[in-house]
Design a protein around this motif. Structure first.
Motif, PDB file in Angstrom:
ATOM      1  N   GLN A  56      13.455  15.802  14.399  1.00 42.05           N
ATOM      2  CA  GLN A  56      13.493  14.364  14.131  1.00 42.05           C
ATOM      3  C   GLN A  56      14.876  13.766  14.345  1.00 42.05           C
ATOM      4  O   GLN A  56      14.999  12.592  14.689  1.00 42.05           O
ATOM      5  CB  GLN A  56      13.024  14.072  12.695  1.00 42.05           C
ATOM      6  N   GLY A  59      15.620  12.284  18.337  1.00 34.90           N
ATOM      7  CA  GLY A  59      14.927  11.214  19.029  1.00 34.90           C
ATOM      8  C   GLY A  59      13.483  11.141  18.589  1.00 34.90           C
ATOM      9  O   GLY A  59      13.098  11.688  17.558  1.00 34.90           O
ATOM     10  N   ARG A  60      12.691  10.464  19.394  1.00 31.62           N
ATOM     11  CA  ARG A  60      11.269  10.338  19.082  1.00 31.62           C
ATOM     12  C   ARG A  60      10.594  11.695  19.300  1.00 31.62           C
ATOM     13  O   ARG A  60      10.805  12.350  20.312  1.00 31.62           O
ATOM     14  CB  ARG A  60      10.628   9.272  19.971  1.00 31.62           C
ATOM     15  N   GLU A  62       6.920  13.641  19.429  1.00 30.38           N
ATOM     16  CA  GLU A  62       5.471  13.485  19.536  1.00 30.38           C
ATOM     17  C   GLU A  62       4.827  14.866  19.527  1.00 30.38           C
ATOM     18  O   GLU A  62       5.211  15.731  20.312  1.00 30.38           O
ATOM     19  CB  GLU A  62       5.106  12.780  20.851  1.00 30.38           C
ATOM     20  N   TYR A  71       5.980  20.075  20.546  1.00 30.75           N
ATOM     21  CA  TYR A  71       6.598  18.788  20.262  1.00 30.75           C
ATOM     22  C   TYR A  71       7.321  18.293  21.502  1.00 30.75           C
ATOM     23  O   TYR A  71       8.122  19.024  22.079  1.00 30.75           O
ATOM     24  CB  TYR A  71       7.597  18.913  19.109  1.00 30.75           C
ATOM     25  N   ALA A  75      14.570  11.535  24.194  1.00 28.48           N
ATOM     26  CA  ALA A  75      15.874  10.919  23.931  1.00 28.48           C
ATOM     27  C   ALA A  75      16.771  11.265  25.104  1.00 28.48           C
ATOM     28  O   ALA A  75      17.110  12.419  25.296  1.00 28.48           O
ATOM     29  CB  ALA A  75      16.476  11.452  22.641  1.00 28.48           C
TER      30      ALA A  75
END
Length: 133
Positions: A56, A59-60, A62, A71, A75
């Motif tokens: 986390q 950056g983002r 998902e 994941y 970024a």
């Protein structure tokens, strides 16, 4: 650039007691002297919940894996980060597998899934060392 992001994540993983290695096509392309943007990290020694929290800060994040956690970190580029995983045959065809992430597998065990081809070789972005079981 994804390699810079991979190196930063690898340092954070190291600081948390684990190890992150670049795996797959990027390593193959590096060995062949070809450029590559597809950076994938495999993280050893960090539990799934801890890994998600650690990412986390970069950056983002998902979650993109359907049957196991992968994941995508976005970024200044993007890369995929996953735990090593075990696959067990449960049915017919190429989808008949049970897949479980296991952060405590050895590098050699994780490489077996890649059938000991050039794709079994990983690269440590912090030391520049190759792992070739």
């Amino acid at each position: 650039m994804s390699l810079d992001l991979a190196t930063a994540i690898a340092a954070a993983v190291r600081d948390a007691g684990g190890r992150a290695l670049i795996v797959g096509g990027w390593v193959r392309d590096r060995l062949r002297g070809h450029p590559s943007k597809d950076v994938d990290l495999e993280v050893f020694g960090i539990a799934e919940a801890q890994l998600s929290a650690l990412l986390q800060g970069f950056g983002r994040v998902e979650a993109v894996g359907q049957s196991f956690p992968v994941y995508k970190v976005v970024a200044n580029g993007a890369l995929d980060v996953a735990l090593p995983r075990r696959e067990s045959k449960t049915g017919r065809g190429h989808k008949g597998f049970r897949v479980v992430g296991d952060p405590f597998m050895t590098i050699e065990e994780a490489a077996r899934r890649r059938v000991f081809t050039i794709n079994a070789i990983s690269w440590d972005p912090l030391t520049g060392a190759y792992e070739d079981p």
